[in-house]
Design a protein around this motif. Structure first.
Motif, PDB file in Angstrom:
ATOM      1  N   GLY A  37      44.705-145.055  35.521  1.00  0.00           N
ATOM      2  CA  GLY A  37      44.239-145.194  34.143  1.00  0.00           C
ATOM      3  C   GLY A  37      44.906-146.345  33.422  1.00  0.00           C
ATOM      4  O   GLY A  37      44.254-147.101  32.691  1.00  0.00           O
TER       5      GLY A  37
ATOM      6  N   LEU B 170      37.689-146.397  37.300  1.00  0.00           N
ATOM      7  CA  LEU B 170      38.405-145.485  36.417  1.00  0.00           C
ATOM      8  C   LEU B 170      39.124-144.406  37.208  1.00  0.00           C
ATOM      9  O   LEU B 170      38.768-144.087  38.343  1.00  0.00           O
TER      10      LEU B 170
ATOM     11  N   LEU C  53      47.232-139.250  28.785  1.00  0.00           N
ATOM     12  CA  LEU C  53      46.474-139.505  30.002  1.00  0.00           C
ATOM     13  C   LEU C  53      46.346-138.213  30.786  1.00  0.00           C
ATOM     14  O   LEU C  53      47.327-137.483  30.971  1.00  0.00           O
TER      15      LEU C  53
ATOM     16  N   ASP D 249      39.543-139.436  33.928  1.00  0.00           N
ATOM     17  CA  ASP D 249      39.998-140.290  32.824  1.00  0.00           C
ATOM     18  C   ASP D 249      39.434-139.710  31.524  1.00  0.00           C
ATOM     19  O   ASP D 249      38.270-139.326  31.442  1.00  0.00           O
TER      20      ASP D 249
END
Length: 372
Positions: free
Chosen positions: A48, A267, A37, A271
């Motif tokens: 996320g 989001l 991530l 992301d």
């Protein structure tokens, strides 16, 4: 050869990314599935995971960082990522050629004339004493090389040496002086000596495919992966994009019907679903790409339709700070929403506010055009 249009690629990628339906898998499983991530700032990885996991809680990720099952380090594209400890052990050495280039490009002037191996050995010797902050590391290295930029010396260590940034650095609401620790000492395990580039490509396709060679390279920051993909060709399915480029995928990976519904999603900033391809048109139009580099995006029907941010009074913006205040989810749209879309945005927005501002006295949603 089957041609996949923009919508087909969108739905395939959203399926891999758990953005068509939230999962009940653990946070650890999801971090592994996504191959990490983006974690330049503390909060985005939490958003996320929240957008992908049913009933996700902040402690679900914070606990993994403290237990050392997930680590934070300079990895893909020379940026900060959270990855599982198991993945770090092979991913970090696999990315070393890119990280060497990153160090030269970003800090080559600060380290001109210094042997990289000597700099790495010096940094390792300093870090052998335990947790050391970036300023402390920079000062210690500048004693060895007087007159050099301490920041450039310290940050070069991130590219030349496997180091991690241990918690509480990088956890929800925590910012401050970045600490360094040696990865092998923190994890109690050695890194993989000779990782296979095949694993890098195959894990990428599982999380981001179907994709081109340029997509894999854009995601990882690596170059010269054409030969690796060609070597894997007998194990892969091959498609064609609307522009004629070859797209590779795992044979048994999900490729849903392009008409599969895609729910509204808020989001995280940067992301990896947004930046994991060279051609990002499968989720964001080219004209909107500059916006999503600096602000978190809202997707409607699987595509970026707006930007979002949460506003709170000064001094009330961190988790754990009590008080009766209003948290406002500010949504700015590229194009208007239908009534059904507006209702879905409101419902998902309230869920987001409960995660990000659960201690606020009141929640509010403000939706407006981008230029309003």
């Amino acid at each position: 050869m089957i041609t996949l249009d923009r919508r087909a690629l969108n739905r395939a990628t959203l399926a891999r990314q758990l953005l068509l339906e939230r999962t009940r898998d653990t946070a650890l499983s999801v971090v592994r599935r996504l191959v990490g991530l983006q974690a330049q700032d503390p909060e985005p990885p939490y958003f996320g995971l929240w957008s992908r996991i049913e009933d996700f809680r902040v402690d679900d990720l914070t606990g993994l960082l403290h237990s050392r099952d997930v680590v934070r380090a300079t990895l893909l594209r020379g940026t900060q990522h959270l990855v599982t400890a198991d993945d770090y052990l092979w991913l970090r050495p696999a990315l070393q050629p890119m990280l060497t280039r990153w160090q030269k490009g970003a800090f080559g002037k600060a380290t001109a004339g210094i042997d990289p191996d000597e700099l790495a050995d010096a940094a390792r010797g300093i870090l052998a004493r335990g947790r050391v902050s970036r300023p402390e590391l920079g000062r210690a290295l500048s004693e060895r090389w007087p007159g050099r930029d301490p920041v450039g010396l310290a940050r070069s260590a991130q590219g030349l040496l496997p180091v991690l940034h241990p918690p509480p650095d990088g956890t929800w609401g925590r910012r401050g002086t970045t600490p360094f620790v040696l990865a092998d000492r923190w994890l109690g395990r050695p890194l993989v000596a000779d990782p296979s580039p095949d694993d890098l490509v195959l894990r990428y396709l599982a999380a981001f495919g179907p994709a081109s060679v340029r997509d894999v390279q854009a995601w990882s920051g690596m170059t010269r992966l054409r030969a690796v993909v060609d070597g894997l060709r007998p194990r892969l399915s091959v498609f064609r994009g609307e522009d004629g480029r070859e797209l590779f995928d795992l044979p048994d990976a999900p490729r849903p019907d392009p008409d599969t519904p895609a729910p509204v999603r808020f989001l995280a900033l940067l992301d990896n679903v947004l930046v994991g391809h060279h051609d990002r048109s499968r989720i964001v139009e080219d004209a909107r790409r500059p916006y999503v580099v600096v602000e978190a995006p809202l997707t409607v029907d699987g595509f970026v339709r707006g930007l979002w941010r949460i506003e709170r009074p000064a001094g009330r913006s961190r988790a754990g700070r009590g008080g009766e205040d209003r948290a406002v989810l500010d949504v700015r749209l590229f194009t208007p929403l239908t009534p059904a879309e507006a209702e879905a945005v409101a419902q998902e927005g309230e869920r987001l506010l409960r995660l990000a501002a659960g201690d606020a006295g009141d929640h509010d949603l403000r939706v407006r055009p981008l230029d309003a």
